[in-house]
Design a protein around this motif. Structure first.
Motif, PDB file in Angstrom:
ATOM      1  N   TYR A 192       0.848  -1.192   0.000  1.00 38.11           N
ATOM      2  CA  TYR A 192       0.000   0.000   0.000  1.00 38.11           C
ATOM      3  C   TYR A 192       0.883   1.241   0.000  1.00 38.11           C
ATOM      4  CZ  TYR A 192      -4.242  -2.676   0.971  1.00 38.11           C
ATOM      5  OH  TYR A 192      -5.300  -3.535   0.880  1.00 38.11           O
ATOM      6  N   SER A 194       0.484   5.251   0.407  1.00 37.06           N
ATOM      7  CA  SER A 194      -0.562   6.172   0.839  1.00 37.06           C
ATOM      8  C   SER A 194       0.020   7.430   1.458  1.00 37.06           C
ATOM      9  CB  SER A 194      -1.477   5.488   1.863  1.00 37.06           C
ATOM     10  OG  SER A 194      -0.744   5.169   3.034  1.00 37.06           O
ATOM     11  N   LYS A 199      -4.412   6.195   6.706  1.00 35.03           N
ATOM     12  CA  LYS A 199      -5.152   5.891   5.494  1.00 35.03           C
ATOM     13  C   LYS A 199      -5.271   4.393   5.246  1.00 35.03           C
ATOM     14  CE  LYS A 199      -7.405   7.005   1.787  1.00 35.03           C
ATOM     15  NZ  LYS A 199      -8.750   7.589   1.925  1.00 35.03           N
ATOM     16  N   THR A 200      -4.221   3.641   5.529  1.00 33.53           N
ATOM     17  CA  THR A 200      -4.270   2.183   5.310  1.00 33.53           C
ATOM     18  C   THR A 200      -4.341   1.416   6.625  1.00 33.53           C
ATOM     19  OG1 THR A 200      -1.851   2.050   5.235  1.00 33.53           O
ATOM     20  CG2 THR A 200      -3.015   2.379   3.134  1.00 33.53           C
ATOM     21  N   ASN A 203      -5.554  -2.489   7.380  1.00 34.77           N
ATOM     22  CA  ASN A 203      -5.640  -3.231   6.121  1.00 34.77           C
ATOM     23  C   ASN A 203      -5.413  -4.719   6.365  1.00 34.77           C
ATOM     24  OD1 ASN A 203      -2.823  -4.207   5.137  1.00 34.77           O
ATOM     25  ND2 ASN A 203      -2.441  -2.136   5.919  1.00 34.77           N
TER      26      ASN A 203
END
Length: 316
Positions: A192, A194, A199-200, A203
């Motif tokens: 990821y 980002s 934001k992640t 996950n």
């Protein structure tokens, strides 16, 4: 791999649904994520069932709105998979029924394990805002109103449960699935990229951090608080009573629901419709039922009289 994204998004959603049903849907998504296929005719059958759930019907002067299967904000892949109903569709049907001059009452015909939290509060608030008028809104549990489905039912003028019905499951939960091992086995390395510290966060390719876990727990607790407050408002009791007596996630049978104040009476859908002048039974069936009921009553009276005579004569 596209269904793995769907599976991750599904798992992260806050759900107000019976865990067993959620597990079935999760298993289906996992099956698809692993490359499984569903026959076109099976998917078509699911979609047809989904669309049928949006259609209200008239029984005399009563509008019957089916609330069946998994509940979701809009008609989407989730409702196609589960044969469910959308909150938006229920609200449209309710508005149409209340605006119809020929409709004298509305019955929500509920048989649902619950569904997504988003949308449940808005629909519940709308039902509560519209109840108390000339056209009663009756929630008929026929035969399951779990979690989000009970959230909706509790906002009606009256909650009626079929004799074998169950309701409750007041609670919210979500899950986090770490699929990094499965991705590695499949030869996939996901990275990821980002901007934004969170934001992640959470996950599916890494374990859940303590900070992320605390944040998600707060979201779940907040949704649960709204659920409890809505049920308390709908049933006219305190939030403390809901917390203490309404099960905290447990499901109850009809008699228990009435005893606890979670429902108002026990009765079938047919009996509820008959109360508002929409008897579904053909005339010969109604006559037969009445005759059998009278015979049973006469037999009971005869038994009591016989017992009194025997007692008077000293016959044991």
């Amino acid at each position: 791999m596209k269904y793995q994204h769907v599976l991750s998004a599904f798992a992260a959603e806050p759900w107000a649904m019976e865990r067993s049903k959620l597990s079935v849907i999760a298993d289906f998504l996992a099956f698809k994520a692993a490359g499984g296929e569903v026959a076109a005719d099976e998917m078509a059958a699911r979609i047809t069932k989904k669309q049928d759930g949006e259609i209200a019907r008239r029984e005399g002067a009563v509008a019957v709105i089916p609330i069946h299967g998994v509940l979701a904000p809009k008609m989407d892949m989730m409702t196609e998979i589960s044969g469910g109903t959308s909150y938006m569709g229920i609200q449209r049907a309710l508005h149409a029924a209340l605006a119809d001059e020929d409709v004298k009452a509305v019955v929500l015909d509920i048989d649902s394990p619950g569904g997504a939290v988003p949308g449940a509060q808005e629909l519940g608030d709308e039902i509560r805002a519209l109840r108390g008028g000339d056209k009663p809104i009756i929630a008929q549990v026929n035969h399951l109103a779990a979690s989000a489905a009970y959230w909706i039912a509790s906002q009606a003028d009256e909650v009626v449960v079929s004799p074998s019905a169950r309701a409750g499951s007041i609670g919210v939960y979500t899950v986090h699935e770490d699929i990094s091992a499965a991705l590695e086995k499949a030869g996939v390395k996901r990275t990821y990229i980002s901007a934004g510290d969170f934001k992640t966060e959470g996950n599916e390719t890494e374990p859940l951090s303590e900070d992320a876990l605390a944040f998600i727990e707060e979201r779940v607790s907040r949704s649960y608080g709204r659920f409890v407050a809505a049920v308390a408002e709908g049933r006219g009791v305190s939030t403390a009573k809901v917390e203490k007596d309404y099960g905290q996630g447990r499901v109850f049978f009809a008699e228990e629901l009435v005893e606890k104040g979670m429902a108002d009476r026990i009765g079938t859908l047919g009996e509820t419709l008959a109360r508002f002048g929409a008897n579904q039974s053909p005339e010969p069936i109604r006559k037969l039922r009445a005759a059998n009921s009278q015979r049973a009553e006469d037999a009971s009276v005869d038994t009591v009289l016989l017992a009194k005579v025997e007692a008077a004569l000293g016959i044991s």
